[in-house]
Structure formats: C-alpha cells, structure tokens
Scaffold this active site. Structure first.
Site, PDB file in Angstrom:
ATOM      1  CB  CYS A 109      -0.861  -0.051   1.259  1.00 34.13           C
ATOM      2  SG  CYS A 109      -1.869   1.403   1.489  1.00 34.13           S
ATOM      3  CB  CYS A 116      -4.672  13.640   2.742  1.00 32.37           C
ATOM      4  SG  CYS A 116      -6.037  13.519   1.550  1.00 32.37           S
ATOM      5  CB  CYS A 123      -8.722   9.600   6.735  1.00 33.43           C
ATOM      6  SG  CYS A 123      -7.190   9.178   5.900  1.00 33.43           S
TER       7      CYS A 123
HETATM    8  N1  SAH Z   1      -7.502   9.280  -0.710  1.00 33.62           N
HETATM    9  C1  SAH Z   1      -7.805   7.996  -1.187  1.00 33.62           C
HETATM   10  C2  SAH Z   1      -6.812   6.905  -0.781  1.00 33.62           C
HETATM   11  C3  SAH Z   1      -6.351   6.867   0.647  1.00 33.62           C
HETATM   12  S1  SAH Z   1      -7.359   6.166   1.886  1.00 33.62           S
HETATM   13  C4  SAH Z   1      -9.217   7.596  -0.814  1.00 33.62           C
HETATM   14  O1  SAH Z   1      -9.841   8.297  -0.036  1.00 33.62           O
HETATM   15  O2  SAH Z   1      -9.710   6.606  -1.329  1.00 33.62           O
HETATM   16  C5  SAH Z   1      -7.686   4.496   1.467  1.00 33.62           C
HETATM   17  C6  SAH Z   1      -8.970   3.971   2.083  1.00 33.62           C
HETATM   18  O3  SAH Z   1      -8.859   3.809   3.517  1.00 33.62           O
HETATM   19  C7  SAH Z   1     -10.140   4.943   1.870  1.00 33.62           C
HETATM   20  O4  SAH Z   1     -11.288   4.214   1.518  1.00 33.62           O
HETATM   21  C8  SAH Z   1     -10.268   5.570   3.243  1.00 33.62           C
HETATM   22  O5  SAH Z   1     -11.501   6.186   3.437  1.00 33.62           O
HETATM   23  C9  SAH Z   1      -9.981   4.399   4.152  1.00 33.62           C
HETATM   24  N2  SAH Z   1      -9.644   4.779   5.522  1.00 33.62           N
HETATM   25  C10 SAH Z   1      -8.974   5.848   5.955  1.00 33.62           C
HETATM   26  N3  SAH Z   1      -8.897   5.867   7.293  1.00 33.62           N
HETATM   27  C11 SAH Z   1      -9.533   4.771   7.720  1.00 33.62           C
HETATM   28  C12 SAH Z   1      -9.788   4.220   9.013  1.00 33.62           C
HETATM   29  N4  SAH Z   1      -9.396   4.839  10.116  1.00 33.62           N
HETATM   30  N5  SAH Z   1     -10.474   3.067   9.085  1.00 33.62           N
HETATM   31  C13 SAH Z   1     -10.895   2.437   7.969  1.00 33.62           C
HETATM   32  N6  SAH Z   1     -10.682   2.897   6.724  1.00 33.62           N
HETATM   33  C14 SAH Z   1     -10.021   4.060   6.594  1.00 33.62           C
END
Ligand code: SAH
Length: 390
Positions: A109, A116, A123
């Site tokens: 990953c 961001c 997140c």
């Molecule tokens: N910016 C992109 C990629 C990064 S996050 C996006 O939003 O898709 C990758 C995935 O992990 C996204 O679906 C995001 O919402 C999720 N994610 C982020 N923090 C998380 C958390 N604390 N628990 C579960 N999923 C999470």
C-alpha cells in the site's frame, strides 16, 4: 507544491525515455537497455551497482541523476505479518507504506502525498493537511524500498542497504552473507522479489497529484520497469470526479476504487467534505461513465463506523443507490484513530451488513482487518511521529 530537487532522480524516467536521453548525451543506445535493466530488473540502489556500465559512464550518470533509496526511518512489524515502513524523503518529510503478505504474493500500500487535504473524518492522513505532493520518483522509491527489503530477506544479495538505522523498536534484517542471486533452476534468469500488488491507498489523494502518480504507476507497470501487471495496481480516490474522468481516457487497465462510506449526501458530507464539491449523484454517474468507457468495474469502499453508517437502513439505501450498477463493494471495519471518536462495529454487525448486500446480489467483500497493532490506517504512523516531534 512539489519540492524542487537539485538533480532529477533516475527513477523519475520511464524506461522508454532512456534511449532518447542517451542519444542526447552521446551515449550508445544499447546502454539505455543496460541502465533500465540495472534499475528495474536488478533494483540497483546506487550507480556503483550498475557494473555492466563502464566506470566513467556510471560517474557521468551520477553527476546528472540521483539514485538513492528513501531512507527507511522505521519499520513497525505486526503479529500478523503486516509491516508499516516510515520512509524519509530527501527534504525530511516522511511517508508511510504498508507491506501486507499473503500466501502467494506481497501487497504494498503506497502513499501519493505527504498528508492529505481532503480531511475525511476518520482518516489520520488528513489531520495535518497536505505538506506536499510526492514526486513520481519518490512514489517509485516506496516500491524500491519494499523490493530492497524483500530482496534482503529472501536471501538475494543487496549491496546498498535499505535497512533502517538501529532505532529501538525497529526490526533490522541481517545482511545476507552470500550476495549471489538465487536461481530457481540452473541457468534460469533470476527474478528478484517484488510486490505482486500495489494499492494506492496510503497517505494522500492520488487524483490531487494526478500527473506524478500516473507517471509512477506507468513505471511500475512497464514491462521493462518493475513489471507489475495493470490489474494488480489499484488506485483509490475519495471521489475526485475530474480525476476519474481523466483516468477513463488513459486507456490503462488499472483497478479503480472509490471511497463512498455513506449512501446519502447528508451523511457523506459529514464524513467526507469532498462530497460538497462532488455529491453522490455526480460521483455515481461518473463511475457509470467510467465503466462504459473502460469496461472496468469500479469498487466502492465503505468504511463501517458503529452507529453512524452501519445500520440496516444504511445497507438498504446503499443497495438502492447501487442497484443495476456494475460494481463491487468492499466493506472495511473502521480502524480507530485518535481525533475521531467513532468506533469499529462489532463483527456480527459487519457480517449482517455484508449479508444484506450479498442477498441483494451486490458483489461484496468484507476486508479482514490486518495490521491492527501497527496503526495500519493511513497516516497514523506519520501523525504519531509528527506529534512526537512537536
Ligand atoms: N484518498 C484515497 C486513498 C487513501 S485512503 C481515498 O480516499 O480513497 C484508502 C482507504 O482507507 C479509503 O477508503 C479511506 O476512506 C480508508 N480509511 C482511511 N482511514 C480509515 C480508518 N481509520 N479506518 C478504515 N478505513 C479508513
């Protein structure tokens, strides 16, 4: 936003760009193939390692291009084999990458930005905002760091070292005493270990750094590059509609994931401010057009948060929203993060949500949570290390 570098990195060039460049520099064309093989098949981590090239050419290339791995500042192992690497860029910024082993391949990953700007509620990457975009070579460098580690661990020799300095808590890998590559059969071409799957789901929003991310993915995908199949490369977006539209025109076979997380605008805007810019109807329409243009099915990511979006009525609304749409759904139980008071739903709630979607004939998976003990949610390690530094 991209940090200026004094010299370009060798990893910023597509394999096909070396030939014209060699011509321009008065270097014989066949050297271009040797350079590309050295960089991407043999994973050279310094110009000195490209021993197929004469010394004066190595020196000349070193004058023009950097070739140095990102420093691995920290490796956080977890009990289930998932490891999170914190890598240091030349300017001191830190990025995370996670290695997730499975039976037959390693999934990596990778991050696309330092932090961001999209500030999804749960997140960790968004909590400090985006410091800057990663350059294409830094993104390739994340994969190179993984390759170097895998190579070291599997007994393939590595001359440069990607192992971290011995900070307490770090896992260090002893150097391989025999640096000869292992051959599967006598005379067989050695295939050095590399990740089999790449997911751009680390820190950052890939479509907010479109050009650098696409350049890096083309290098990773190129048969003369790291040669990771397009269908083993997944881009994940929080729903940046123009990025999805642009990707549809590229003629590439990468997988696309879209973070949805809620079936209606009111809830989605609460969890994901990006929804105010590109609301659900526009996003879904764009995904439909993406499928029509590319024939590639989009996966919707749906993070389950206890009592927020995990109720039967949310499942029903999601089914209504996606009915008739060629897509997949990936349910992700929340990884709890500091600064967000949501909780992970109980397993039976996640399973009931999964069941409802499956009964409605939506192709759905429930992601097994792995790496819980390494703060596996994106941005958590960088956030911790930034907080420590304050
Ligand atoms: N910016 C992109 C990629 C990064 S996050 C996006 O939003 O898709 C990758 C995935 O992990 C996204 O679906 C995001 O919402 C999720 N994610 C982020 N923090 C998380 C958390 N604390 N628990 C579960 N999923 C999470």
């Amino acid at each position: 936003m991209t940090a200026p570098l004094a010299k370009p990195s060798a990893w910023s060039l597509l394999p096909a760009e070396w030939k014209p460049l060699c011509k321009e520099l008065g270097i014989p064309a066949y050297r271009a193939d040797q350079i590309v093989t050295g960089l991407y098949q043999n994973f050279a981590l310094s110009w000195q390692e490209l021993t197929t090239l004469p010394l004066d050419l190595r020196e000349a290339l070193a004058e023009r291009f950097t070739l140095a791995p990102l420093e691995t500042a920290q490796i956080q192992p977890s009990a289930d084999g998932v490891r999170k690497l914190l890598l240091a860029c030349e300017d001191g910024e830190r990025v995370e990458t996670v290695l997730i082993p499975s039976k037959d391949r390693m999934t990596q990953c990778i991050s696309s930005q330092v932090g961001c700007d999209f500030r999804c509620a749960f997140c960790a990457s968004g909590q400090l905002g985006c410091a800057r975009d990663l350059t294409a070579d830094e993104i390739v460098g994340e994969v190179m760091a993984a390759c170097a580690l895998m190579r070291q661990e599997s007994g393939f020799g590595v001359q440069g070292s990607a192992s971290p300095s011995s900070t307490p808590g770090n896992e260090t890998v002893p150097p391989n005493p025999d640096p000869r590559p292992l051959l599967s059969k006598p005379g067989a071409k050695p295939v050095l270990p590399r990740p089999g799957n790449i997911v751009v789901m680390g820190m950052g929003e890939p479509f907010d750094n479109y050009d650098n991310v696409l350049r890096a993915l083309r290098i990773l995908n190129d048969q003369k590059g790291i040669n990771i199949g397009a269908r083993h490369i997944t881009l994940s977006t929080c729903g940046v509609v123009p990025g999805i539209q642009r990707l549809a025109e590229e003629g590439l076979q990468f997988e696309l994931s879209v973070s949805l997380h809620a079936p209606d605008d009111a809830l989605r805007s609460q969890l994901m401010p990006v929804n105010k810019r590109w609301p659900i109807a526009e996003l879904i329409e764009t995904c439909r057009a993406y499928f029509e243009k590319t024939g590639r099915v989009v996966t919707f990511e749906y993070t389950l948060v206890k009592n927020v979006n995990d109720r039967p009525q949310h499942a029903d609304a999601l089914i209504r929203l996606l009915r008739g749409m060629p897509c997949k759904v990936n349910l992700i139980p929340l990884s709890p993060v500091e600064g967000f008071d949501g909780e992970r739903p109980e397993d039976r709630v996640c399973l009931a949500f999964l069941d409802a979607l499956l009964k409605a004939k939506l192709s759905t998976t429930l992601r097994k949570s792995r790496g819980k003990d390494v703060d596996a949610a994106c941005g958590q390690l960088r956030l911790r290390s930034a907080k420590r530094a304050v």
